[in-house]
Write a protein that holds these residues in place. Structure first.
Motif, PDB file in Angstrom:
ATOM      1  N   PHE A 118       0.929  -1.167   0.093  1.00 24.46           N
ATOM      2  CA  PHE A 118      -0.084  -0.015  -0.141  1.00 24.46           C
ATOM      3  C   PHE A 118       0.941   1.398   0.123  1.00 24.46           C
ATOM      4  N   ASN A 119       0.210   2.393  -0.660  1.00 25.13           N
ATOM      5  CA  ASN A 119       1.128   3.675  -0.844  1.00 25.13           C
ATOM      6  C   ASN A 119       0.086   4.596  -0.419  1.00 25.13           C
ATOM      7  N   CYS A 120       0.621   6.009  -0.086  1.00 23.00           N
ATOM      8  CA  CYS A 120      -0.315   6.758   0.280  1.00 23.00           C
ATOM      9  C   CYS A 120      -0.482   7.506  -1.028  1.00 23.00           C
ATOM     10  N   PRO A 121      -1.363   8.793  -1.034  1.00 22.93           N
ATOM     11  CA  PRO A 121      -1.601   9.595  -2.238  1.00 22.93           C
ATOM     12  C   PRO A 121      -0.498  10.363  -2.822  1.00 22.93           C
ATOM     13  N   LEU A 122       0.626  10.579  -2.019  1.00 19.10           N
ATOM     14  CA  LEU A 122       1.659  11.430  -2.337  1.00 19.10           C
ATOM     15  C   LEU A 122       2.806  10.228  -2.514  1.00 19.10           C
ATOM     16  N   PHE A 123       2.538   9.139  -3.099  1.00 17.98           N
ATOM     17  CA  PHE A 123       3.585   8.268  -3.334  1.00 17.98           C
ATOM     18  C   PHE A 123       4.551   8.789  -4.402  1.00 17.98           C
ATOM     19  N   SER A 124       4.354   9.366  -5.271  1.00 17.65           N
ATOM     20  CA  SER A 124       5.297  10.020  -6.549  1.00 17.65           C
ATOM     21  C   SER A 124       6.438  10.804  -5.619  1.00 17.65           C
ATOM     22  N   ARG A 125       5.875  11.414  -4.328  1.00 19.66           N
ATOM     23  CA  ARG A 125       6.926  12.319  -3.669  1.00 19.66           C
ATOM     24  C   ARG A 125       7.513  11.336  -2.688  1.00 19.66           C
ATOM     25  N   CYS A 126       6.691  10.515  -1.871  1.00 20.33           N
ATOM     26  CA  CYS A 126       7.250  10.138  -0.505  1.00 20.33           C
ATOM     27  C   CYS A 126       8.216   8.665  -0.929  1.00 20.33           C
ATOM     28  N   ARG A 148       0.249  -2.798  -6.906  1.00 24.85           N
ATOM     29  CA  ARG A 148       0.646  -4.190  -7.541  1.00 24.85           C
ATOM     30  C   ARG A 148       2.027  -4.499  -7.569  1.00 24.85           C
ATOM     31  N   GLU A 149       2.309  -5.562  -7.143  1.00 28.47           N
ATOM     32  CA  GLU A 149       3.716  -6.166  -7.346  1.00 28.47           C
ATOM     33  C   GLU A 149       3.698  -7.216  -8.365  1.00 28.47           C
ATOM     34  N   SER A 150       4.882  -6.746  -9.317  1.00 29.73           N
ATOM     35  CA  SER A 150       4.978  -7.574 -10.545  1.00 29.73           C
ATOM     36  C   SER A 150       5.728  -9.214  -9.704  1.00 29.73           C
ATOM     37  N   GLN A 151       5.088 -10.173 -10.061  1.00 27.98           N
ATOM     38  CA  GLN A 151       5.451 -11.368  -9.499  1.00 27.98           C
ATOM     39  C   GLN A 151       6.755 -12.062 -10.180  1.00 27.98           C
ATOM     40  N   LEU A 152       7.693 -12.533  -9.337  1.00 27.07           N
ATOM     41  CA  LEU A 152       8.967 -12.918  -9.905  1.00 27.07           C
ATOM     42  C   LEU A 152       8.568 -14.504 -10.549  1.00 27.07           C
ATOM     43  N   VAL A 364      14.674  -5.149  -1.564  1.00 23.54           N
ATOM     44  CA  VAL A 364      14.811  -3.723  -2.182  1.00 23.54           C
ATOM     45  C   VAL A 364      13.525  -3.938  -3.515  1.00 23.54           C
ATOM     46  N   TYR A 365      12.757  -2.814  -3.436  1.00 28.68           N
ATOM     47  CA  TYR A 365      11.682  -2.551  -4.493  1.00 28.68           C
ATOM     48  C   TYR A 365      11.769  -1.510  -5.293  1.00 28.68           C
ATOM     49  N   TYR A 366      11.174  -1.601  -6.435  1.00 25.73           N
ATOM     50  CA  TYR A 366      11.635  -0.450  -7.539  1.00 25.73           C
ATOM     51  C   TYR A 366       9.969   0.129  -7.903  1.00 25.73           C
ATOM     52  N   ARG A 367       9.881   1.385  -8.198  1.00 21.12           N
ATOM     53  CA  ARG A 367       8.528   1.730  -8.501  1.00 21.12           C
ATOM     54  C   ARG A 367       8.598   1.953 -10.151  1.00 21.12           C
ATOM     55  N   TYR A 368       7.562   1.568 -10.725  1.00 17.48           N
ATOM     56  CA  TYR A 368       7.570   1.917 -12.144  1.00 17.48           C
ATOM     57  C   TYR A 368       6.178   2.347 -12.752  1.00 17.48           C
ATOM     58  N   MET A 369       6.117   3.023 -13.743  1.00 25.17           N
ATOM     59  CA  MET A 369       4.792   3.470 -14.300  1.00 25.17           C
ATOM     60  C   MET A 369       4.045   2.108 -14.825  1.00 25.17           C
ATOM     61  N   ASP A 370       2.629   1.943 -14.425  1.00 25.31           N
ATOM     62  CA  ASP A 370       1.896   0.771 -14.958  1.00 25.31           C
ATOM     63  C   ASP A 370       0.483   1.304 -15.216  1.00 25.31           C
ATOM     64  N   SER A 372      -2.070  -1.190 -16.258  1.00 24.68           N
ATOM     65  CA  SER A 372      -2.963  -2.186 -15.964  1.00 24.68           C
ATOM     66  C   SER A 372      -3.737  -2.024 -14.827  1.00 24.68           C
ATOM     67  N   GLY A 373      -3.593  -1.160 -13.946  1.00 24.39           N
ATOM     68  CA  GLY A 373      -4.517  -0.971 -13.036  1.00 24.39           C
ATOM     69  C   GLY A 373      -4.921   0.129 -12.457  1.00 24.39           C
ATOM     70  N   LYS A 374      -5.901   0.261 -11.267  1.00 29.41           N
ATOM     71  CA  LYS A 374      -6.121   1.699 -10.855  1.00 29.41           C
ATOM     72  C   LYS A 374      -4.813   2.412 -10.632  1.00 29.41           C
ATOM     73  N   ASN A 375      -4.051   1.998  -9.698  1.00 30.42           N
ATOM     74  CA  ASN A 375      -2.891   2.590  -9.037  1.00 30.42           C
ATOM     75  C   ASN A 375      -1.871   2.854 -10.562  1.00 30.42           C
ATOM     76  N   PRO A 376      -1.340   4.137 -10.590  1.00 25.39           N
ATOM     77  CA  PRO A 376      -0.383   4.665 -11.838  1.00 25.39           C
ATOM     78  C   PRO A 376       0.773   3.924 -11.603  1.00 25.39           C
ATOM     79  N   TYR A 377       1.294   3.242 -10.538  1.00 23.16           N
ATOM     80  CA  TYR A 377       2.300   2.717 -10.306  1.00 23.16           C
ATOM     81  C   TYR A 377       2.460   1.246 -10.210  1.00 23.16           C
ATOM     82  N   ALA A 378       3.500   0.457 -10.115  1.00 22.35           N
ATOM     83  CA  ALA A 378       3.527  -0.859  -9.650  1.00 22.35           C
ATOM     84  C   ALA A 378       4.858  -1.169  -9.123  1.00 22.35           C
TER      85      ALA A 378
END
Length: 476
Positions: A118-126, A148-152, A364-370, A372-378
């Motif tokens: 889960f992330n907050c509404p200011l995920f792009s900054r936080c 969403r997490e991209s499954q390995l 370690v996780y990385y954020r990227y534009m997505d 395919s879902g409601k959240n703009p990131y994955a």
């Protein structure tokens, strides 16, 4: 036992001494052996929860030492006594480092949900996320938006197995006291002769299909019998009972608090009965109680390692030896090579925990534009993942410790309970937050007069922490 239609099953062939109504040997494929070995990967808190859920009027409760009391204490302690709401949830449903492997079991008695993020509404900054929607971000917002997490890629379990290797045709021999070996004619003959069953005309066979209910009964019988296969499949668990094996408990030295003691990890006030020196209950701070609660997160296999020769474990020791011999799943690379006792999942760090138990670092996780879902990131753990958009890039993201309340912005916190909180702990490990009347109430419950007891201070050293674990783990 009633079985629901279509439920997954594993199968077992029992060789039975019909005169004695006793299992001599069992033959099974790797599906059943994987289920059997999965018992050792369960945290003790999970075992207590499963037993509590599985108990019914037909079967009396099976107690696992004092773990039932510890688990019930966590259920009853109010959320306000924990650092965060997530802390209580983590203890009630402790994670195992083997959860991912166990999801591949054909019959899994402890199915766990895929971890959510889960992330907050200011995920792009936080650039912070959490496994719990109740975590507060450093910006002050709640982390409620699921990401969403991209499954390995997961390897084919049919080829590699879960805990044992071999093809579908590989057969294993299991004794009634849970020694597991690869089947061979020589081994079968040797076992039959050693058990006094050379006259095979007196032996019968029985094929059984085993679903979740039968597996749970088998787990209970592992803790309550030295012949769990006989007890489960021939006696239908009719003799299930609590663990009653007697042992001579070790007691810490009662001495005055020494501020200069370098190994001291906690100090408690023990209310001791003058007549026989028995500890009726103790009053302690959050550090000692966290030590007790940490036992709920430790896996059963680690219990055997911690206790060493202090307690006789019967068939569990046999199962553990077989487990070590057959296990093919590599130990997590995040664990140090010198860790000999046990590994806890990330964020399961207690103020005081057992020697040799280590807690994994979060991945370690990385954020990227997505798109395919409601959240703009994955999220992804793959630093080489190709992004959807050419102008986008992978941005490192920090997974926040759910024990942090957000005000201190910590990603690593030690401790589940609020600092400076006081508790009373009974001799059988019921934990209760202290109140102004708790001492009086406990003395009345124990039918003890104030003049019949003394208060003594006990300093607990690191060496004695392991001893406390041995006392709490009277398994069989």
């Amino acid at each position: 036992m009633a079985e629901s239609s279509g439920e997954a099953k594993v199968y077992l062939r029992l060789v039975i001494d019909e005169e004695k109504n006793k299992v001599v040997l069992a033959e099974a494929g790797k599906d059943f052996v994987d289920v059997l070995f999965s018992f050792l990967t369960l945290p003790m808190g999970t075992i207590a929860r499963l037993f509590k859920k599985h108990n019914n009027k037909a079967h009396p409760p099976v107690s696992v030492g004092c773990f039932n009391n510890l688990y019930t204490s966590v259920v009853d302690i109010g959320v306000d006594n924990f650092q965060t709401e997530a802390c209580k949830r983590m203890l009630l449903c402790p994670r195992s480092v083997s959860d991912v492997q166990c999801q591949r079991l054909k019959v899994n008695i402890n199915p766990t949900e895929r971890e959510k993020y889960f992330n907050c509404p200011l995920f792009s900054r936080c650039r912070l996320c959490s496994n719990f929607s109740t975590t507060r971000c450093q910006c002050g917002n709640m982390m409620k938006e699921e990401i969403r997490e991209s499954q390995l890629k997961v390897e084919d379990s049919k080829q590699h197995g879960v805990f044992v290797s071999g093809g579908d045709s590989t057969t294993f021999i299991i004794t009634d006291d849970l020694e597991v070996s690869v089947k061979s004619t020589g081994l079968v003959l040797e076992r039959l002769k050693s058990l006094g069953c050379a006259d095979v005309s007196k032996l019968g066979e029985k094929f059984v299909g085993i679903g979740p209910k039968e597996v749970l009964t088998l787990l209970q019988c592992v803790f309550s019998s030295n012949a769990p296969l006989t007890e489960t499949f021939l006696n239908k668990g009719s003799a299930l009972h609590g663990l009653t094996r007697s042992y001579e408990p070790l007691r810490p030295c009662m001495e005055k608090k020494d501020e200069a003691e370098p190994e001291k990890v906690s100090a408690i006030n023990a209310v001791v009965r003058k007549q026989d020196g028995k500890i009726l209950f103790v009053e302690s701070g959050d550090d000692f109680v966290e030590l007790l609660l940490s036992f709920l997160a430790v896996q059963l296999e680690s219990v055997l390692e911690i206790s060493g020769d202090s307690i006789t474990f019967g068939c569990l020791a046999n199962l553990c030896r077989s487990f070590k011999g057959f296990r093919v799943v590599e130990e997590t690379k995040a664990a140090p090579a010198d860790s000999k006792v046990g590994v806890l999942p990330c964020f399961y760090s207690f103020q005081v925990q057992l020697p040799g138990i280590i807690t994994l670092e979060p991945p370690v996780y990385y954020r990227y534009m997505d798109s395919s879902g409601k959240n703009p990131y994955a999220l992804t753990r793959d630093p080489n993942k190709i992004t959807y958009y050419h102008n986008d890039k992978l941005v490192p993201v920090t997974l926040v410790d759910p024990k942090s309340d957000g005000n201190d912005h910590q990603t690593h916190c030690s401790g589940f309970l609020k600092k400076e909180t006081k508790f009373t702990v009974s001799d059988d490990l019921f934990i209760t937050p202290m109140s102004s009347c708790s001492t009086v109430c406990l003395l009345k419950k124990l039918q003890t007069n104030a003049e019949d007891v003394d208060v003594q201070e006990i300093s607990i050293s690191k060496a004695e922490v392991r001893m406390y674990a041995c006392v709490v783990y009277p398994v069989i």
